[in-house]
Design a protein around this motif. Sequence first.
Motif, PDB file in Angstrom:
ATOM      1  N   GLY A  58     -10.794  46.766  21.882  1.00  0.00           N
ATOM      2  CA  GLY A  58     -11.272  47.445  20.693  1.00  0.00           C
ATOM      3  C   GLY A  58     -11.530  48.928  20.844  1.00  0.00           C
ATOM      4  O   GLY A  58     -12.222  49.515  19.999  1.00  0.00           O
ATOM      5  N   ASP A  59     -10.994  49.566  21.887  1.00  0.00           N
ATOM      6  CA  ASP A  59     -11.244  51.000  22.048  1.00  0.00           C
ATOM      7  C   ASP A  59     -10.173  51.863  21.393  1.00  0.00           C
ATOM      8  O   ASP A  59     -10.218  53.094  21.492  1.00  0.00           O
ATOM      9  N   GLY A  60      -9.201  51.220  20.732  1.00  0.00           N
ATOM     10  CA  GLY A  60      -8.156  51.969  20.047  1.00  0.00           C
ATOM     11  C   GLY A  60      -7.076  52.507  20.964  1.00  0.00           C
ATOM     12  O   GLY A  60      -6.165  53.203  20.510  1.00  0.00           O
ATOM     13  N   LEU A  61      -7.168  52.189  22.266  1.00  0.00           N
ATOM     14  CA  LEU A  61      -6.217  52.703  23.241  1.00  0.00           C
ATOM     15  C   LEU A  61      -5.461  51.543  23.896  1.00  0.00           C
ATOM     16  O   LEU A  61      -5.978  50.425  23.994  1.00  0.00           O
ATOM     17  N   LEU A  62      -4.264  51.843  24.355  1.00  0.00           N
ATOM     18  CA  LEU A  62      -3.515  50.862  25.113  1.00  0.00           C
ATOM     19  C   LEU A  62      -3.835  51.072  26.588  1.00  0.00           C
ATOM     20  O   LEU A  62      -3.479  52.093  27.175  1.00  0.00           O
ATOM     21  N   ASN A  63      -4.514  50.115  27.189  1.00  0.00           N
ATOM     22  CA  ASN A  63      -4.954  50.240  28.572  1.00  0.00           C
ATOM     23  C   ASN A  63      -4.013  49.474  29.489  1.00  0.00           C
ATOM     24  O   ASN A  63      -3.864  48.259  29.376  1.00  0.00           O
ATOM     25  N   PHE A  64      -3.399  50.201  30.381  1.00  0.00           N
ATOM     26  CA  PHE A  64      -2.454  49.622  31.327  1.00  0.00           C
ATOM     27  C   PHE A  64      -3.097  49.764  32.698  1.00  0.00           C
ATOM     28  O   PHE A  64      -2.793  50.665  33.459  1.00  0.00           O
ATOM     29  N   THR A  65      -4.037  48.878  33.026  1.00  0.00           N
ATOM     30  CA  THR A  65      -4.842  49.068  34.231  1.00  0.00           C
ATOM     31  C   THR A  65      -4.737  47.866  35.157  1.00  0.00           C
ATOM     32  O   THR A  65      -5.173  46.777  34.823  1.00  0.00           O
ATOM     33  N   GLY A  66      -4.166  48.099  36.312  1.00  0.00           N
ATOM     34  CA  GLY A  66      -4.124  47.055  37.321  1.00  0.00           C
ATOM     35  C   GLY A  66      -3.006  46.060  37.094  1.00  0.00           C
ATOM     36  O   GLY A  66      -2.426  45.960  36.018  1.00  0.00           O
ATOM     37  N   ALA A  67      -2.709  45.294  38.127  1.00  0.00           N
ATOM     38  CA  ALA A  67      -1.614  44.336  38.059  1.00  0.00           C
ATOM     39  C   ALA A  67      -1.844  43.284  36.988  1.00  0.00           C
ATOM     40  O   ALA A  67      -0.907  42.718  36.444  1.00  0.00           O
ATOM     41  N   ALA A  68      -3.111  43.018  36.662  1.00  0.00           N
ATOM     42  CA  ALA A  68      -3.403  42.012  35.642  1.00  0.00           C
ATOM     43  C   ALA A  68      -2.851  42.400  34.279  1.00  0.00           C
ATOM     44  O   ALA A  68      -2.628  41.555  33.420  1.00  0.00           O
ATOM     45  N   ALA A  69      -2.617  43.703  34.068  1.00  0.00           N
ATOM     46  CA  ALA A  69      -2.073  44.146  32.786  1.00  0.00           C
ATOM     47  C   ALA A  69      -0.703  43.561  32.521  1.00  0.00           C
ATOM     48  O   ALA A  69      -0.282  43.446  31.374  1.00  0.00           O
ATOM     49  N   GLN A  70      -0.006  43.197  33.564  1.00  0.00           N
ATOM     50  CA  GLN A  70       1.323  42.624  33.376  1.00  0.00           C
ATOM     51  C   GLN A  70       1.270  41.182  32.882  1.00  0.00           C
ATOM     52  O   GLN A  70       2.250  40.657  32.390  1.00  0.00           O
ATOM     53  N   THR A  71       0.145  40.525  33.030  1.00  0.00           N
ATOM     54  CA  THR A  71       0.094  39.112  32.668  1.00  0.00           C
ATOM     55  C   THR A  71      -1.036  38.747  31.714  1.00  0.00           C
ATOM     56  O   THR A  71      -0.915  37.799  30.966  1.00  0.00           O
ATOM     57  N   ALA A  72      -2.135  39.486  31.743  1.00  0.00           N
ATOM     58  CA  ALA A  72      -3.287  39.024  30.986  1.00  0.00           C
ATOM     59  C   ALA A  72      -3.888  40.060  30.058  1.00  0.00           C
ATOM     60  O   ALA A  72      -4.700  39.712  29.215  1.00  0.00           O
ATOM     61  N   ASN A  73      -3.535  41.325  30.199  1.00  0.00           N
ATOM     62  CA  ASN A  73      -4.200  42.329  29.381  1.00  0.00           C
ATOM     63  C   ASN A  73      -3.376  42.728  28.161  1.00  0.00           C
ATOM     64  O   ASN A  73      -2.978  41.873  27.400  1.00  0.00           O
ATOM     65  N   GLU A  74      -3.049  43.986  28.032  1.00  0.00           N
ATOM     66  CA  GLU A  74      -2.597  44.458  26.731  1.00  0.00           C
ATOM     67  C   GLU A  74      -1.097  44.674  26.591  1.00  0.00           C
ATOM     68  O   GLU A  74      -0.619  44.889  25.483  1.00  0.00           O
ATOM     69  N   VAL A  75      -0.348  44.621  27.660  1.00  0.00           N
ATOM     70  CA  VAL A  75       1.090  44.868  27.533  1.00  0.00           C
ATOM     71  C   VAL A  75       1.853  44.175  28.653  1.00  0.00           C
ATOM     72  O   VAL A  75       1.382  44.070  29.784  1.00  0.00           O
ATOM     73  N   LEU A  76       3.031  43.666  28.320  1.00  0.00           N
ATOM     74  CA  LEU A  76       3.939  43.052  29.288  1.00  0.00           C
ATOM     75  C   LEU A  76       5.307  43.688  29.099  1.00  0.00           C
ATOM     76  O   LEU A  76       5.871  43.668  28.008  1.00  0.00           O
ATOM     77  N   ILE A  77       5.844  44.259  30.172  1.00  0.00           N
ATOM     78  CA  ILE A  77       7.146  44.934  30.120  1.00  0.00           C
ATOM     79  C   ILE A  77       8.179  44.082  30.836  1.00  0.00           C
ATOM     80  O   ILE A  77       8.009  43.724  31.998  1.00  0.00           O
ATOM     81  N   ASN A  78       9.255  43.745  30.147  1.00  0.00           N
ATOM     82  CA  ASN A  78      10.327  42.968  30.743  1.00  0.00           C
ATOM     83  C   ASN A  78      11.074  43.805  31.778  1.00  0.00           C
ATOM     84  O   ASN A  78      11.381  44.975  31.547  1.00  0.00           O
ATOM     85  N   ASN A  79      11.385  43.201  32.926  1.00  0.00           N
ATOM     86  CA  ASN A  79      12.110  43.923  33.981  1.00  0.00           C
ATOM     87  C   ASN A  79      13.438  44.502  33.509  1.00  0.00           C
ATOM     88  O   ASN A  79      13.891  45.534  34.013  1.00  0.00           O
ATOM     89  N   ASP A  80      14.068  43.823  32.552  1.00  0.00           N
ATOM     90  CA  ASP A  80      15.428  44.190  32.169  1.00  0.00           C
ATOM     91  C   ASP A  80      15.518  45.487  31.371  1.00  0.00           C
ATOM     92  O   ASP A  80      16.627  45.966  31.121  1.00  0.00           O
ATOM     93  N   ILE A  81      14.386  46.071  30.973  1.00  0.00           N
ATOM     94  CA  ILE A  81      14.499  47.279  30.151  1.00  0.00           C
ATOM     95  C   ILE A  81      14.426  48.566  30.967  1.00  0.00           C
ATOM     96  O   ILE A  81      14.748  49.633  30.450  1.00  0.00           O
ATOM     97  N   LEU A  82      14.012  48.486  32.225  1.00  0.00           N
ATOM     98  CA  LEU A  82      13.648  49.706  32.932  1.00  0.00           C
ATOM     99  C   LEU A  82      14.805  50.699  33.033  1.00  0.00           C
ATOM    100  O   LEU A  82      14.661  51.876  32.719  1.00  0.00           O
ATOM    101  N   VAL A  83      15.970  50.233  33.459  1.00  0.00           N
ATOM    102  CA  VAL A  83      17.123  51.136  33.581  1.00  0.00           C
ATOM    103  C   VAL A  83      17.662  51.510  32.213  1.00  0.00           C
ATOM    104  O   VAL A  83      17.970  52.673  31.944  1.00  0.00           O
ATOM    105  N   LEU A  84      17.766  50.528  31.330  1.00  0.00           N
ATOM    106  CA  LEU A  84      18.321  50.797  30.008  1.00  0.00           C
ATOM    107  C   LEU A  84      17.443  51.755  29.213  1.00  0.00           C
ATOM    108  O   LEU A  84      17.943  52.563  28.424  1.00  0.00           O
TER     109      LEU A  84
END
Length: 581
Positions: A340-366
């Motif tokens: 609820g802080d209005g920000l997208l927090n990408f903090t720590g490895a847990a962000a990849q599975t439990a927090n606010e964003v998940l990035i698919n591996n397949d997009i990085l190069v593209l």
Amino acid sequence: MSDIQLWTLVFVGLSFTLYIYIAYRSRVSDTAGFYVAGGGIPAPANGAAIAADWMSAASFISMAGLIALSYNGYSGSAYLMGWTGGYVLLAMLLAPYLRKFGKYTIPDFVGDRYNETARLIAVICAIVVSLTYVVGQMAGVGVVFGRFLGVNTTVGVIIGMTIVFLYAVLGGMKGITWTQVAQYSVLICAYLIPAFAISNKMTGIPVPQVGFTQIMAELEALQAELGFGSYTSALTGTDQLNMFLLTASLMFGTAGLPHVIVRFYTAKSVRAARYSALWALFFIALLYTTAPTVAAFAKVNILEDFNNTAMDSLPSWVTTWTDVGLITGPDGGTPADLNGDGLLNFTGAAAQTANEVLINNDILVLASPEIGGLPAPIVGLVAAGGVAAALSTASGLLLVISASVANDVYHKRINPQASEKRQLLVARISMAGAIVVAGYLGINPPGFAGEVVALAFGLACASFFPTLVLGIFWKKCTAAGAATGMAAGLAVTLAYMFWTVEIWGNGDGILDIAATGFGVIGMVVNLVITIIVSQFTTKPSETVQQLIEDVRYPGATALVAAHASGELDAEPLHEDDPPTR
């Protein structure tokens, strides 16, 4: 239509036109041309074709994402070491001997070295490995077209299927080989140009391998600030056992891949086969020494773009990749402001599975050209490169399936008197059927491209590598031993994969061993069973033992020459097999 979509259409359209033109000019009318390009491909061209054949959607699309995201840096080097180290094994232990043996496919070698039962098991192994591998390519094509042309995954896969059908079915191995030379040129330009541009923009050094050392200090600082841990520390995101098994599985799997091994039959000679492996390593190294730099540059940009960014101020590339479902929130929807802080927090490895964003591996190069702020033409070029990488590998795999069905089942077992025309018809029909199956599975893949491909390497490791090495270097390895070992290695590895891969099951596995690394265990099972069974079963005939002895030494003996020319096929090499001609 956006500028990115326009440039994607331009580059993809031009490259597709080139591929189909090459296939038309290289069309074949005999089985030697269809299966092994007549055995007349020069070593440099064969090396480029091998590189394109092997550097699939996983290498182009997924590998940088694996290094940067799933394995958080150092541990992702398992893919680099495994996928390149296997070529040392291939060049030393297999390629020249198989080329000297002089057959079209791995099942062809297995059938002549062992017997027809072993050949049929090898056909099953080849089809399973190739279909698993080609699923990752079709999935990669769907990702590229879904993002850059604005079509859904199904439509994207159908487009890829159609293009592969046109040039692979028409030209066979000859058309595929020269098409893959063109595809390598496209994919390596598409990979290197953005990497050089981003390196120059971020570090002032245009060579990414040099700029990489400068950006690492910044990346390490960002990692520490956001709680991801050190990017360069060993075993971040994995453990020692799984890293060892994954590296070994990819390495031995590379040396046992049927669509790569068949490439050495297209070389002009045994010497040319060795040089083909050398050229392939050079062409592969151009991309593989660049991939870690792409991962590092992209992760710096991602961390800076995501961390504490207002939800209504996210970069445009986040929105476009969210729209195609490759950037999501924890529930599979869009990235969410959980605290609820209005920000997208990408903090720590847990962000990849439990927090606010998940990035698919397949997009990085593209997505890296968009993330780096590069112009639309470069984005379109990268899209064309991703498609080239996926289709080049897919065509080689489909040829393996086609040759296994048409040559090793239809011609060798069902209709030995079939004409060249009939064999080609069966080969083309079987390839068309494989394209349909691969397309369906590509629309519903069991994971991202890199993971699916890693499973295929594990299956090749467990089934083919021990059988081929023992078949060359142990002349008393028996048909019963090889057949039993192959079947056991494949069955054990497949069973473990079905048990542990998330889409099929939820088991944690034995000692938490990941499915992507279990191929080594299957290989050991294969090896042990083959050796034990061979001790108690009928030894190969004297002719076969002498043939294998001759294959291992320089020079062409009369026996090897007779076998390579097909003269030995007039009578069976094994007492339990019928003549094949």
